[in-house]
Each structure stands twice: as C-alpha cells, then as structure tokens.
Motif scaffolding. Sequence first.
Motif, PDB file in Angstrom:
ATOM      1  N   ARG A 266     -47.221 -85.525  20.884  1.00 26.97           N
ATOM      2  CA  ARG A 266     -46.633 -86.134  22.071  1.00 26.97           C
ATOM      3  C   ARG A 266     -45.296 -85.471  22.435  1.00 26.97           C
ATOM      4  O   ARG A 266     -44.233 -86.091  22.402  1.00 26.97           O
ATOM      5  CB  ARG A 266     -46.451 -87.630  21.866  1.00 26.97           C
TER       6      ARG A 266
ATOM      7  N   PHE B  99     -42.447 -86.786  24.700  1.00 31.72           N
ATOM      8  CA  PHE B  99     -41.349 -87.613  24.202  1.00 31.72           C
ATOM      9  C   PHE B  99     -40.516 -86.850  23.170  1.00 31.72           C
ATOM     10  O   PHE B  99     -39.948 -87.435  22.249  1.00 31.72           O
ATOM     11  CB  PHE B  99     -41.892 -88.904  23.585  1.00 31.72           C
TER      12      PHE B  99
ATOM     13  N   ASN C 129     -42.421 -87.098  17.263  1.00 28.85           N
ATOM     14  CA  ASN C 129     -43.271 -87.217  18.441  1.00 28.85           C
ATOM     15  C   ASN C 129     -44.032 -85.921  18.714  1.00 28.85           C
ATOM     16  O   ASN C 129     -45.224 -85.943  19.035  1.00 28.85           O
ATOM     17  CB  ASN C 129     -42.430 -87.606  19.663  1.00 28.85           C
TER      18      ASN C 129
END
Length: 368
Positions: free
Chosen positions: A105, A108, A100
């Motif tokens: 990202r 996360f 992630n």
Amino acid sequence: MRAIVVKPPKPGVEIKDVKIDEDKLSTIGLVKVKVLENGICGTDREIVSGKRTSVKPPAGKDELILGHEAIGVIEVGGYGLKEGELVMPINKRGCGKCLNCLVGRPDFCETGEGLVAGTKGLDGFMREYLYDDPKYLVKIPPEIKDIAILAQPLADIEKSIEAILITQKRVPIWTCDDSTFNCRKALVVGTGPTGILFSLVLRTYGFQVWIANRRELLENEVEILEEPGIIFYNSAGGYENLVKNVGKFDLIIDTTGASASIIQHLVPLLQINGVLGLFGFPRYDAFSLDYKTVQDFVINNRIIIGLDNGQKPHFQQALIHLASWKSLWPKTTSKMITKIISINNEREVISSLREKLPGEIKVKIKWE
C-alpha cells in the motif's frame, strides 16, 4: 527501443531510441511485457510543459521515460503469468521501508520515498517493452481491451470512493432506509475525464449525481452523461439555484485542479454529516473559512478529505466496473476513448502530449 522521453524540469518531449542492456539486466523474478498502448493524461502534459516541479528522473539520470498508463502483452512469461496474456502495470511503487509499502500500500507511504512510474524516480511506460515484477501487473480481460486503459485513472477513483465510504462509517447509518445509497446526493465539480469517472462510479453505487462546470456541455459530454442519468448544472452563476432546487449535498468531489478558492464556495453546499473530497491539485489562489463556518463544520460533523492514488485491489475493482459499464451503459463507454494515435505519427503524438482537445476524455497512443 523507442521511448517517449522528457528532461525535467525543462519543458519539451521527444520520441527517441533508448538503450537497455539486457545482458546486464537481472530478469530473475521478472517478466517481459511488450507495450501495446499508452493513455495520455493531464499529469503527462504538466510534465511536458515543465509545470510539475516534483518530477524526478531515476537516480543518476537526467531524463525520464514518460507515461503511467499502459496496456501490454506478456512476451516472456513466468511466475504465474503466461505468454500472450494482457496486463496493466501499476504506476506507484513502494519505498521498501515503511510497513504500508511493505504490505503493498504505497499510497499510504510514510517516508515519502516511494516511486511513481513516469513521474518520480522511475521510468514510465511510454516505451516498446519493459521488464516488471508480476506483483505490479494486473491481468486485463480481453473482452474490455478497448476501454481497459481507463483502469489506471479509474483505480484512483475507486480508492477515493472506498476512502469516503470507510470514513462515513463514523456515522451510525449513512445508507438510506432501503440500505442503499439511492437517497444520497453527490455533486462532482468538473466535467473532465476525472469528473466523469467519479460520476459513473457514484452512479454505480446508487447515488443521485449532479456534475457541474462553468460552461455548457459539449455534444459528446451530453451523450456520455445521458445514459447513466447524471444531471448537469452550469455553475457559471454560482450554486445558489442548484441548492434552491435540490437542497444540499451529502458528498461533494472537486476534480477541477484549478483555483483553491473553489473550496470556500463548496463548503456551504454540504449537508449535515457531509464529506468534501479534494481530488484535483489546485494551481493557484487560496481559501479561508471564517469562525462561523468552522463552528458549523464541528457542530454538523462535516469533513474535508484528501484523495490519492489507488493500488492493485483498486485496479482490479476498476476492471470489474468497466466490464459492467459495457453492459449497463454501452453508449457511454463507446464514447470514452476519444482518439487513438499511432506511435509512428510523431507529430500528432507530440501535439497530443502538449495540448488537450475540447471534449477529450481519453487519448491512446498505439505502439505498432
């Protein structure tokens, strides 16, 4: 260069000179950003007061440059960014290990080792300048420079609403019979900056929005909520009258960050298939749900979801919404920046980092 510095977990804050040896700094792949302004938020004040125990300076250091909200101008460009362009740095950075984080990202992150500027393992943005990777910078349209500092807290809210709407795809049809959200009712608990921003985003999506607090609104809060049609409810006496008059809610967002016990008071207000989103960090107390409430949750497809930081796509969406609000709700947006302080006014900067004023939405520190 000057910077605003803390020494967690000790309370206190100071403006001081810090050294960056540019001769030893590899600037390959980086651009130089001159910081123009910073925003102050509740997290900064918790750090300054010593109440946020999870704060960590960069490895090998005992002090941390504060701040995770900033706007700057490219001073030395390259890699797709030009000198003179306005940018905002993203505060949450990946661990460099989990998938992630590797795909941008870190909200996360699966290792728990990600960095957060001004909070966890990474110096923040309350300083005269910084070198940064362009992938962590978001371009700011000059037309909204006056309110663009709101894009950082708003990005977290954009991500939160996105998570809720994705979650509600579990329901075959959650829109109304005109394919909008205009018939859906949302309750936002807390009239602070976060609660107001949540309410504005939900109104943008078409929700009918109520916002609650256990006190009457201040004058500037009334003016902010009036234009977008957000309805205020004084919850000092509970929520019985609200439910009696308008019914239960499809979506409830808690932004208070106060007592955890509020959760058990909000759960009964949820409509069938409803969502309770938790954004604030409770500081004390506990809550419990009896077996009948849990059974009711299962039978009626209700859920509770935790909400967290946004990333670059959410910063970009936040800027789009801020630009649209200047046209849709100009009176509201003109009230969102409640104070601008010069970095040269050290006493007022320190005071604002220690205490929030009544009716405050966003205070900015201007570097000169």
